[in-house]
Design a protein around this motif. Structure first.
Motif, PDB file in Angstrom:
ATOM      1  N   SER A  84      -9.086   7.266   1.775  1.00 51.23           N
ATOM      2  CA  SER A  84      -8.815   5.912   1.577  1.00 51.23           C
ATOM      3  C   SER A  84      -8.843   5.244   0.276  1.00 51.23           C
ATOM      4  O   SER A  84      -8.034   4.317  -0.245  1.00 51.23           O
ATOM      5  N   THR A 111      -8.036   6.933  -2.495  1.00 47.57           N
ATOM      6  CA  THR A 111      -6.894   7.433  -3.124  1.00 47.57           C
ATOM      7  C   THR A 111      -5.670   6.695  -2.762  1.00 47.57           C
ATOM      8  O   THR A 111      -4.965   6.236  -3.684  1.00 47.57           O
ATOM      9  N   LEU A 112      -5.511   6.156  -1.544  1.00 47.12           N
ATOM     10  CA  LEU A 112      -4.525   5.333  -0.873  1.00 47.12           C
ATOM     11  C   LEU A 112      -4.416   4.195  -1.720  1.00 47.12           C
ATOM     12  O   LEU A 112      -3.467   3.794  -2.316  1.00 47.12           O
ATOM     13  N   TRP A 122      -3.421   4.405  -5.299  1.00 44.99           N
ATOM     14  CA  TRP A 122      -2.004   4.630  -5.291  1.00 44.99           C
ATOM     15  C   TRP A 122      -1.204   3.285  -5.132  1.00 44.99           C
ATOM     16  O   TRP A 122      -0.280   3.054  -6.138  1.00 44.99           O
ATOM     17  N   GLU A 123      -1.628   2.314  -4.450  1.00 42.29           N
ATOM     18  CA  GLU A 123      -0.838   1.045  -4.449  1.00 42.29           C
ATOM     19  C   GLU A 123      -1.287   0.379  -5.667  1.00 42.29           C
ATOM     20  O   GLU A 123      -0.266  -0.050  -6.273  1.00 42.29           O
ATOM     21  N   SER A 176       0.861   2.590   2.734  1.00 42.26           N
ATOM     22  CA  SER A 176      -0.629   2.546   2.524  1.00 42.26           C
ATOM     23  C   SER A 176      -1.780   2.162   3.353  1.00 42.26           C
ATOM     24  O   SER A 176      -2.518   2.530   3.868  1.00 42.26           O
ATOM     25  N   ARG A 218      -4.089   3.898   5.775  1.00 43.36           N
ATOM     26  CA  ARG A 218      -5.854   3.563   5.755  1.00 43.36           C
ATOM     27  C   ARG A 218      -6.073   3.213   7.060  1.00 43.36           C
ATOM     28  O   ARG A 218      -7.397   3.521   7.203  1.00 43.36           O
TER      29      ARG A 218
END
Length: 254
Positions: free
Chosen positions: A188, A190-191, A194-195, A246, A250
Motif C-alpha cells: 500500500s 509503495t503504490l 508511485w502515485e 493505484s 490499494r
C-alpha cells in the motif's frame, strides 16, 4: 482573558509578518488588473488553445508519457527493494548501532527534494530518464525505508517467536512469521508513493530528467503554447489514470 489577549497578539504578529513579506518582496498585484495586464494574460492564455493534436506530435506525446511512466515505475520499484532491505536495519533487527546509522541515512535521503536529487543526477549521469529514475529512487528509498521500518516495529512478534521456538531459522521466521503481516502495508505504501512519483516524474523533466516534463519545458521555452497545452493535458490524463489504478489496487489489498 489572557488567552484572548494572547490570540490577538499572535494574530497581529501574523498579519504584520504577511504585510512585511509583501513589502520585502515588492509584490505589485495592481499590475494584474490593469487593462494592459489583462490583455497580455488573455493573449497568453489564448495561445494555449486549441491544443496541438497532429499525429506526429501525438506520437511524441505517447513516447514521452511512456517514458514518464517508466521513470516513476522503475524508480519506485528500486526504492521499494532498497527500502525493504534498509528497513530491517532501521527497525533494529541488526542491532542498535545499525538502527541509528540506517535511520540517519534514510533521513538524509528523504530530506533532499527530488528536484535537487535530479539536478545532482543530471550532473553525474547526464541528461535523460536515467537521471530522473535515480533521483526518484534515492528520495523514495528514504521515505519507504522509514515507513517500512515503522510497519515492522508495529507488527506482532508472536508468530515469528513461535516459529523460532519450533526450530525455524531467522530467515524462515521472518518470511513466514513477520512478512505476511507487513506485506499488505508495504504494498500500500509503495503504490501510494508511485502515485506521487508519477506527478514528480512529470516535473523532473524541467531539470533535464526526460519524459513529459522535459517536453513541457522545451515547448514553453520556445513559446509553443499549443504543444505545451497538449503536454499538460497528457500529464493530467496520465496522473488521473494512475491515481485511479493505484486507488483500486490499494482498496483490493486493504
Amino acid at each position: 482573558m489572557k488567552r484572548i489577549l494572547a490570540n490577538l497578539v499572535t494574530l497581529t504578529l501574523l498579519c504584520g509578518a504577511v504585510a512585511a513579506s509583501f513589502i520585502w518582496l515588492q509584490l505589485d498585484f495592481s499590475a494584474l488588473v490593469t487593462a494592459d495586464g489583462r490583455e497580455q494574460m488573455a493573449r497568453y492564455v489564448a495561445a494555449f488553445f486549441p491544443p496541438n493534436t497532429t499525429p506526429a506530435w501525438l506520437a511524441k506525446l505517447w513516447q514521452g508519457a511512456l517514458e514518464t511512466l517508466a521513470i516513476s515505475a522503475i524508480g519506485t520499484l528500486l526504492a521499494a527493494l532498497f527500502g525493504a532491505v534498509l528497513s530491517l536495519l532501521a527497525a533494529g533487527r541488526m542491532g542498535a548501532v545499525a538502527r541509528s546509522l540506517c535511520r540517519l541515512l534514510l533521513n538524509a535521503l528523504r530530506s533532499v527534494p527530488e528536484l535537487v536529487w535530479a539536478a545532482l543526477m543530471v550532473l553525474a549521469a547526464g541528461l535523460g530518464p536515467f537521471a530522473g529514475t535515480l533521483a526518484l529512487a534515492l528520495h523514495t528509498t528514504g521515505v519507504l525505508g522509514r515507513l517500512f521500518a515503522e510497519a515492522l516495529e508495529n507488527t506482532p512478534t508472536a508468530p515469528a517467536v513461535a516459529l523460532r521456538e519450533s526450530g525455524a531459522g531467522r530467515i524462515t521466521a521472518f518470511l513466514y512469521g513477520t512478512l505476511p503481516g507487513v506485506l499488505p502495508q508495504w504494498l500500500s505504501y509503495t503504490l501510494y508513493r508511485w502515485e506521487n512519483n508519477i506527478r514528480m516524474a512529470a516535473v523532473l523533466g524541467f531539470v533535464g530528467a526526460g519524459g513529459l516534463g522535459q517536453m513541457l519545458h522545451v515547448t514553453l521555452s520556445l513559446f509553443q503554447q499549443s504543444k505545451a497545452s497538449s503536454v499538460i493535458i497528457a500529464m493530467l490524463a496520465m496522473v488521473l489514470l494512475v491515481d485511479a489504478l493505484s486507488g483500486w489496487l490499494r482498496a483490493r489489498l486493504g
